[in-house]
Design an enzyme around this catalytic site. Structure first.
Site, PDB file in Angstrom:
ATOM      1  N   HIS A   1      31.782  13.263   4.668  1.00 42.39           N
ATOM      2  CA  HIS A   1      31.141  14.157   5.632  1.00 42.39           C
ATOM      3  C   HIS A   1      30.626  13.383   6.833  1.00 42.39           C
ATOM      4  O   HIS A   1      30.754  13.840   7.970  1.00 42.39           O
ATOM      5  CB  HIS A   1      30.002  14.931   4.972  1.00 42.39           C
ATOM      6  CG  HIS A   1      29.329  15.882   5.912  1.00 42.39           C
ATOM      7  ND1 HIS A   1      28.116  15.611   6.502  1.00 42.39           N
ATOM      8  CD2 HIS A   1      29.718  17.090   6.401  1.00 42.39           C
ATOM      9  CE1 HIS A   1      27.777  16.612   7.297  1.00 42.39           C
ATOM     10  NE2 HIS A   1      28.735  17.526   7.258  1.00 42.39           N
TER      11      HIS A   1
ATOM     12  N   HIS B   1      36.360  19.614   8.057  1.00 45.13           N
ATOM     13  CA  HIS B   1      34.894  19.589   8.044  1.00 45.13           C
ATOM     14  C   HIS B   1      34.328  20.718   7.185  1.00 45.13           C
ATOM     15  O   HIS B   1      33.722  20.476   6.141  1.00 45.13           O
ATOM     16  CB  HIS B   1      34.355  19.677   9.476  1.00 45.13           C
ATOM     17  CG  HIS B   1      32.859  19.630   9.552  1.00 45.13           C
ATOM     18  ND1 HIS B   1      32.139  20.248  10.546  1.00 45.13           N
ATOM     19  CD2 HIS B   1      31.945  19.044   8.746  1.00 45.13           C
ATOM     20  CE1 HIS B   1      30.856  20.040  10.357  1.00 45.13           C
ATOM     21  NE2 HIS B   1      30.698  19.315   9.267  1.00 45.13           N
TER      22      HIS B   1
ATOM     23  N   ASN C   1      31.726  14.245  10.685  1.00 44.44           N
ATOM     24  CA  ASN C   1      30.704  15.099  11.282  1.00 44.44           C
ATOM     25  C   ASN C   1      29.971  14.441  12.435  1.00 44.44           C
ATOM     26  O   ASN C   1      29.847  15.012  13.518  1.00 44.44           O
ATOM     27  CB  ASN C   1      29.679  15.543  10.237  1.00 44.44           C
ATOM     28  CG  ASN C   1      28.596  16.417  10.838  1.00 44.44           C
ATOM     29  OD1 ASN C   1      28.819  17.574  11.184  1.00 44.44           O
ATOM     30  ND2 ASN C   1      27.402  15.863  10.995  1.00 44.44           N
TER      31      ASN C   1
ATOM     32  N   HIS D   1      31.771  21.085   3.336  1.00 46.28           N
ATOM     33  CA  HIS D   1      30.733  22.107   3.154  1.00 46.28           C
ATOM     34  C   HIS D   1      31.092  23.139   2.083  1.00 46.28           C
ATOM     35  O   HIS D   1      30.363  23.316   1.099  1.00 46.28           O
ATOM     36  CB  HIS D   1      30.480  22.836   4.479  1.00 46.28           C
ATOM     37  CG  HIS D   1      29.714  22.045   5.476  1.00 46.28           C
ATOM     38  ND1 HIS D   1      28.364  22.211   5.706  1.00 46.28           N
ATOM     39  CD2 HIS D   1      30.103  21.063   6.327  1.00 46.28           C
ATOM     40  CE1 HIS D   1      27.956  21.386   6.638  1.00 46.28           C
ATOM     41  NE2 HIS D   1      28.996  20.667   7.041  1.00 46.28           N
TER      42      HIS D   1
ATOM     43  N   ILE E   1      23.690  18.739   7.437  1.00 42.67           N
ATOM     44  CA  ILE E   1      23.782  19.328   8.775  1.00 42.67           C
ATOM     45  C   ILE E   1      25.210  19.775   9.005  1.00 42.67           C
ATOM     46  O   ILE E   1      26.133  19.268   8.354  1.00 42.67           O
ATOM     47  CB  ILE E   1      23.349  18.338   9.877  1.00 42.67           C
ATOM     48  CG1 ILE E   1      23.225  19.037  11.231  1.00 42.67           C
ATOM     49  CG2 ILE E   1      24.323  17.179   9.940  1.00 42.67           C
ATOM     50  CD1 ILE E   1      22.137  20.060  11.304  1.00 42.67           C
TER      51      ILE E   1
END
Length: 920
Positions: free
Chosen positions: A770, A578, A774, A583, A920
């Site tokens: 993602h 993740h 997520n 990110h 997010i």
């Protein structure tokens, strides 16, 4: 017509015109005051009616009075050799304002009305032969009372220009904000005869007090560097230089500077328990983050100040959350405060963090709809006004203090106990990206045997053969039929196990794990055996093998072994798959895109929706999630070694060329290359929901990108000659991922195919990948026993002091190994926030509508509309798959369907929906 106050000599129609000398300041102010009743339009207008009039006038007598027949005489200046341009400027206002801000807002409206709010200046695509630069209009004020538009968040103003007939098509607009506060410019629109010219903004314009330089806004037409109109070529280069900065000083909130830095802001060397290594150096490689320039608190190592507790880290101004997103995020923090209230009070009163002692302790964390119907409310039994008041208090408390029931137990509270569900989540859970095909035996480690012991796994052929016999097959046949699979965290975790198990604050215990799965003929993925390893020791055994059994003791030991695997899986999921692979890896792409690609560049325009909010959410994560003492350290297995583990994974396994879905599936043996298949790969397991649905999304993205790239690039030469594009890719490799710059696997960028593959990878990572890892965090992780983020005890053996307690009360031993109540509610609050879609989310399926704002090229708009239509069909396909009873990993009694890659979603925690970006 009101003229601005700078002398400009301009040639037009072969004649020389010298404009009047500058007006005095007082006169200028007076001239900027125009009648407030002036016509305001939804779109700007450049009137070219003069052409037709000129042709007629050439045939008629010129002895005419110098009076325009236009009903608006200020818009006709034909006989002076000029024309009038009216531009409509759309500005977005704040949604919520404090009393002082409302006063300031009214003052700003007044200043704008009298022309003292904003100045704009047109720049032609054509060169002025006298200056050698693009022709420029005089600066014109944006003025008049604002006009409301359909979008209630926006206000509309107008500005007028007087320009020569041969001014040419405007290619850029210079915007100066005269106010003391920033302005959010939505767009400026002008129309040239039948052609509408759009200047998209969606940007914050700084106050001239902060920076005297005007902002440059280019028209919406994408343009490669070599095709840049000569009049705006210099501005294109100037705008890029302005966002790069000089690498010095502390960044200010109003700035839009994009630069690189290492992760030297996670710890605080002034506090012994908060010392953390710098990430992005030789020992601990890592992708780069956005530079903030905060002052250093130490020079060895060079660590940045973390600022005040409530002070937010700098991100370029246009990357900051908009108000709806900020409110959603704050609401999540507010809910987390209440969710953690009861455990926090209990821990404070007892001076210790309370463990779970029975399953009802866990059930009590959730709203009562685990038992009651959705429309039922609790009743205190009191009547009358007091009864109504007490019932209201009880049900409000229920909402504020308790969580929604996670999907994994919503329809079947005991699903998490079953081996089938444990195996299913390896294919259709929140972390379906680590399972791999077991190709050969014995299983061997790649770690140094001198440090970590023998490389052979304790999961020997004999162990596996004994287990597969239960399914009526042999180990040879199982390997041949591709029925054996592996989730292997051994080499990633073993170097950290001793350090993790030695943590004294918030102690936790772990192993390095390997899990063997068997894919049965009826379509169920079942765990066969688990290996849990400790660092080698001369005193005792360090490798333990567990299999499921039929007696009570083995049954509970097997549960504990699976819990340790889940704990490892949760940590690797959060820190590697993740955070690192989406990110952190995406951040350098965003920085390089803004630094090296003009907003006019077609690749910038393609990537722009996929960069939204990522820098902001990453900065917030460094502030309170992955920092020393943050949520990840306190609530996940690796503790204070969390980011070191993430760095080690980056060093050993991260490769850009393997981050695309087909390449990753082939690397893990979960798919085979097949040129006849749509994506060039064929799945080893058809019922692999993440991969099957993901390939549909991947192909749609790939098709869109290929069409788009071919539209702007005709051949390889157009790729290699694009200096902005080559600088962009070079910077990603050599600055953004500096620690990997010498790796041989970086793709070349010489052909349209190279570019398409690179862009498809990036868009997939930001959107589908993602989303898949997520938005299932709370639906799967919100029930602590299903996916504990840490365990506080090792599995007891007969010689251990805890063994007697385990034999007497195995349920208590299991529950007391889980995170404490406060740890659990902390991480549940974070998972709930991270799984939430905000009301202003922009989804991949809406890309056609989002990109329409950036393009006036109908062919390009067709590509995006086709893409959106394909996603509509993909959603139908996924819904159909989720009803197919043959697909055991998607449907079954009480089983939540696999919806993480459904393109659409309402806002909230839904376990579905693919946003355009990592927001997010």
């Amino acid at each position: 017509m009101f003229l601005a106050s700078s002398p400009v000599k301009t040639n037009f129609h072969g004649a020389s015109l010298v404009r009047s000398p500058p007006f005095s300041h007082a006169l200028t102010t007076t001239l900027h005051r125009v009648p407030l009743s002036r016509r305001q339009q939804v779109r700007a207008v450049i009137s070219r009616e003069e052409k037709a009039v000129d042709q007629e006038d050439g045939k008629k007598s010129t002895n005419k009075p110098l009076i325009s027949s236009s009903p608006f005489p200020w818009q006709r200046s034909k006989y002076m050799g000029t024309k009038t341009v009216t531009a409509v400027v759309k500005i977005r206002k704040k949604m919520k304002e404090k009393l002082t801000e409302r006063f300031e807002h009214q003052l700003e409206l007044f200043m704008k009305a009298i022309g003292q709010g904003m100045l704009i200046q047109l720049v032609s695509e054509e060169i002025d032969p006298e200056t050698g630069k693009g022709r420029r209009s005089l600066e014109s004020p944006v003025l008049g009372l604002p006009k409301a538009v359909k979008d209630l968040r926006c206000l509309q103003f107008t500005a007028d220009f007087t320009v020569p007939f041969d001014f040419g098509k405007p290619g850029a607009i210079l915007v100066t904000n005269l106010l003391s506060t920033e302005i959010c410019l939505s767009e400026i629109i002008i129309r040239d005869s039948s052609e509408t010219i759009l200047f998209p903004g969606n940007t914050w314009i700084h106050s001239r007090n902060d920076n005297p330089q005007a902002r440059i806004i280019f028209r919406s037409q994408p343009c490669l560097p070599l095709h840049t109109p000569p009049g705006i070529k210099e501005l294109r280069e100037k705008d890029l230089v302005s966002v790069r900065g000089d690498g010095k000083g502390e960044r200010k909130p109003h700035e839009r500077i994009y630069d690189y830095d290492v992760y030297n802001d996670l710890g605080d060397p002034r506090k012994k328990e908060r010392v953390r290594p710098v990430l992005g150096v030789q020992e601990t490689p890592y992708p780069r983050r956005c530079r903030t320039g905060r002052p250093l608190v130490s020079k060895d190592p060079p660590c940045e100040s973390r600022g005040k507790e409530k002070e937010e880290f700098y991100v370029p101004r246009d990357e900051v959350f908009e108000e709806i997103k900020r409110d959603t995020f704050r609401a999540g923090r507010f809910k987390a405060l209440f969710h953690n209230l009861v455990p926090s009070i209990a821990a404070a009163l007892s001076n210790l963090d309370i463990p779970f002692t029975c399953f009802s302790d866990i059930d009590n964390l959730y709203k009562s709809n685990i038992v009651l119907g959705h429309t039922e409310t609790k009743d205190t039994g009191f009547g009358g006004y007091i009864g109504g008041f007490m019932n209201g208090i009880l049900n409000v408390t229920e909402t504020l203090l308790k969580y929604d029931t996670p999907a994994v137990i919503k329809w079947d509270r005991f699903a998490w106990l079953r081996d089938n569900e444990f195996g299913r989540q390896a294919l259709a859970g929140v972390n379906p990206v680590n399972i791999e095909l077991l190709k050969e035996l014995p299983i061997r480690s790649k770690l140094d045997p001198a440090l970590y012991g023998p490389q052979e796994s304790a999961l020997t052929e004999e162990v596996i053969a004994r287990e597969v016999e239960h399914y009526g097959t042999t180990i040879e046949k199982a390997l041949e039929e591709k029925r054996l699979f592996l989730v292997d965290y051994h080499d990633m975790l073993l170097p950290f196990v001793e350090k993790i198990n030695s943590i004294k604050e918030d102690p936790r215990k772990t192993y390095a794990s390997r899990t063997i799965f068997f894919y049965s003929k009826n379509g169920a993925m079942r765990p066969l055996a688990i290996e849990l390893s400790l660092p080698p020791s001369a005193e005792c055994e360090n490798k333990f093998v567990y299999t499921h059994g039929h007696d009570a003791t083995t049954h509970w030991i097997w549960k504990l072994a699976k819990a340790h695997v889940c704990s490892n899986d949760a940590g690797v999921h959060q820190l590697v798959n993740h955070w690192l692979r989406t990110h952190a890896s995406m951040e350098p792409y965003i920085i390089a895109t803004n630094r090296q690609l003009s907003t006019m560049h077609p690749v910038y325009k393609l990537l722009h929706p996929h960069m939204r909010y990522t820098l902001e959410i990453n900065a917030r994560a460094r502030k309170s999630l992955i920092n020393g003492g943050g949520i990840i350290e306190s609530c996940f297995t690796p503790g204070k070694y969390a980011m070191e583990l993430s760095s080690a994974a980056y060093k050993s396994m991260w490769r850009f060329d393997m981050e695309g879905l087909p390449a990753d599936l082939v690397r893990r043996g979960m798919a085979e290359e097949d040129s006849s298949a749509e994506c060039g790969v064929k799945l080893v397991i058809e019922d692999y929901p993440y991969a099957a649905d993901g390939l549909l999304i991947w192909k749609a993205i790939k098709d869109l990108v290929e069409s788009y790239v071919k539209h702007f690039y005709s051949d390889s030469k157009s790729i290699t000659s694009d200096l902005e594009l080559q600088a962009w890719w070079d910077e990603i490799k050599n600055k953004g991922h500096y620690d990997k710059k010498d790796e041989p696997w970086w793709p070349k960028l010489n052909t349209t195919q190279d570019l398409s593959q690179i862009l498809t990878n990036m868009i997939w990572i930001a959107s589908g990948q993602h989303a898949a890892i997520n938005f299932g965090q709370y639906p799967f992780g919100g029930y602590v026993p299903n996916r504990p983020t840490l365990l506080r005890k090792l599995i007891p053996h007969e010689t251990d002091p805890d063994y007697e307690m385990f034999m007497r009360n195995p349920q208590y031993s299991f529950l007391s190994s889980l995170p404490t109540q406060l740890q659990a509610t902390k991480v549940m609050a974070v998972q709930e926030t991270l799984s939430t879609h905000s009301a202003d989310e922009e989804y991949l399926i809406e890309l056609g509508e989002v990109q329409r704002h950036w393009f006036q090229d109908e062919e390009v708009v067709k590509y995006f509309n086709k893409f959106s239509e394909e996603l509509v069909e993909i959603e139908k396909t996924i819904n159909k798959r989720n009803k197919d009873k043959k697909l055991k990993n998607r449907t079954g009694a009480g089983m939540p369907p696999y919806e993480l890659l459904l393109p659409t979603s309402p806002h909230g925690v839904t376990g579905r929906g693919i946003p355009n970006s990592i927001s997010i």
